[in-house]
Design an enzyme around this catalytic site. Sequence first.
Site, mmCIF file in Angstrom:
data_model
loop_
_atom_site.group_PDB
_atom_site.id
_atom_site.type_symbol
_atom_site.label_atom_id
_atom_site.label_comp_id
_atom_site.label_asym_id
_atom_site.label_seq_id
_atom_site.Cartn_x
_atom_site.Cartn_y
_atom_site.Cartn_z
ATOM 1 N N ASP A 195 -50.559 -0.584 -21.449
ATOM 2 C CA ASP A 195 -51.458 0.379 -22.080
ATOM 3 C C ASP A 195 -50.646 1.463 -22.774
ATOM 4 O OD1 ASP A 195 -53.630 -0.967 -20.954
ATOM 5 O OD2 ASP A 195 -53.541 0.249 -19.122
ATOM 6 N N ASP B 71 -50.332 11.674 -20.124
ATOM 7 C CA ASP B 71 -50.089 10.695 -19.063
ATOM 8 C C ASP B 71 -48.731 10.941 -18.430
ATOM 9 O OD1 ASP B 71 -52.409 9.003 -19.081
ATOM 10 O OD2 ASP B 71 -51.702 8.076 -20.927
ATOM 11 N N GLU C 198 -49.701 4.567 -11.525
ATOM 12 C CA GLU C 198 -50.124 3.648 -12.567
ATOM 13 C C GLU C 198 -49.190 3.697 -13.770
ATOM 14 O OE1 GLU C 198 -54.385 3.318 -13.520
ATOM 15 O OE2 GLU C 198 -53.806 3.534 -15.610
ATOM 16 N N GLU C 199 -48.493 4.803 -13.949
ATOM 17 C CA GLU C 199 -47.639 4.974 -15.116
ATOM 18 C C GLU C 199 -46.213 4.458 -14.918
ATOM 19 O OE1 GLU C 199 -49.008 5.778 -17.849
ATOM 20 O OE2 GLU C 199 -50.920 6.308 -16.946
ATOM 21 N N ASP D 150 -53.282 7.631 -10.020
ATOM 22 C CA ASP D 150 -53.448 7.524 -11.467
ATOM 23 C C ASP D 150 -53.455 8.971 -11.938
ATOM 24 O OD1 ASP D 150 -54.241 7.339 -14.082
ATOM 25 O OD2 ASP D 150 -55.975 6.048 -13.718
ATOM 26 N N LEU E 98 -53.689 10.613 -14.739
ATOM 27 C CA LEU E 98 -54.652 11.110 -15.717
ATOM 28 C C LEU E 98 -55.539 9.963 -16.187
ATOM 29 C CD1 LEU E 98 -55.332 13.887 -16.904
ATOM 30 C CD2 LEU E 98 -54.199 13.165 -18.999
ATOM 31 N N ASP E 99 -56.579 9.726 -15.436
ATOM 32 C CA ASP E 99 -57.555 8.691 -15.764
ATOM 33 C C ASP E 99 -58.367 9.106 -16.990
ATOM 34 O OD1 ASP E 99 -59.384 6.385 -15.104
ATOM 35 O OD2 ASP E 99 -60.799 8.036 -14.843
ATOM 36 N N GLU F 83 -57.200 2.814 -8.553
ATOM 37 C CA GLU F 83 -58.572 3.103 -8.950
ATOM 38 C C GLU F 83 -59.595 2.467 -7.993
ATOM 39 O OE1 GLU F 83 -57.887 3.259 -13.786
ATOM 40 O OE2 GLU F 83 -57.712 1.325 -12.748
#
Length: 338
Positions: free
Chosen positions: A65, A71, A94-95, A116, A118-119, A283
């Site tokens: 992504d 992020d 997630e990053e 996560d 910054l969703d 998530e």
Amino acid sequence: MYTSGTTLSTFIIEEKRRLGEQATGEFTGLLNDISIACKSIAALVNKGALAGVLGVAGSENAMGDAQKKMDLIANDLFINALQNNGHCAGMASEELDEILTLPEGKVRGSYLVTFDPLDGSSNMDINIDVGAIFSVLKAPKGKQDPTAEDFSRAGVEQIAAGYCLYGPSTMFVLTTGNGVNGFTLDTTIGEFILTHPEMKVPETTQEFAINASNQRHWEPAVQRYFADCLAGEEGPLAKNYNMRWVAAMVGEVHRILCRGGVFLYPIDERNRDAGGKLRLLYEGNPMAMIMEQAGGLASTGYGRIMEVAPNGDPHQRVAVIMGSKQEVETILAYHDAG
């Protein structure tokens, strides 16, 4: 027993005492570290273009992504808040491609944290809700640096989960396995204050949230449910529905906690081999814990999200159907019917 002036730290300590458990300073400190990261992110989100944090970073995360500037900034703020106070033993973001171990010389704590940072980060460019999601697990004893295997545990093993919503006000929503409580950031004193005690999801709803542009890829059960919602009072569900979609899971879940609803990111023909679209660790599991603790349900369509067996990949994906109990049960009945 709690007043409108109860701070997050006071709430955590008193909640442990009320349950007859030892109020360890380490767990309270860990949640305080997470709240500090959230406050720091909130300050930048609120400034937006004034802080020069909008737009793309020109890189991709572990799942391919495109990353936004915020992020990466939010990810760094979480890491800095968690690695310095001796409460955390390791992190998964997630990053990041891999599990993050603490630098040499840092004191290891008793907990693992996934997040996560910054969703829904793409919403920042248009000034719509974004958020952070986190989950806490017990770290393995006697192990200096946790591995991906240590994070690969079913959601039922979580000891805490929460999110921070950056909207018109900043809210920190938390469960430690004894219900769900919401705290609003009072920027005048820099504290999260209890404003939404014992949050409960209404059992019934007339709202659903799904990305309708993916309709052609859905399984027949979801296709039928969607069509029946659109049919309104004249259809088999016999009620009129409103559809919502803000493209940020935190915003969707928060709306459901406040007034009911159901959020779907179901499996489809493009993500079937991967298991779904959203990440189980960052998530699916934390939001499922929150939803269940608030009286809702959280399913893949074929089983409880928090019982999904981890496959060892920290970026494992999962299908998500969660929200008001009766509505999720209706959707599961569509799946059972084939």
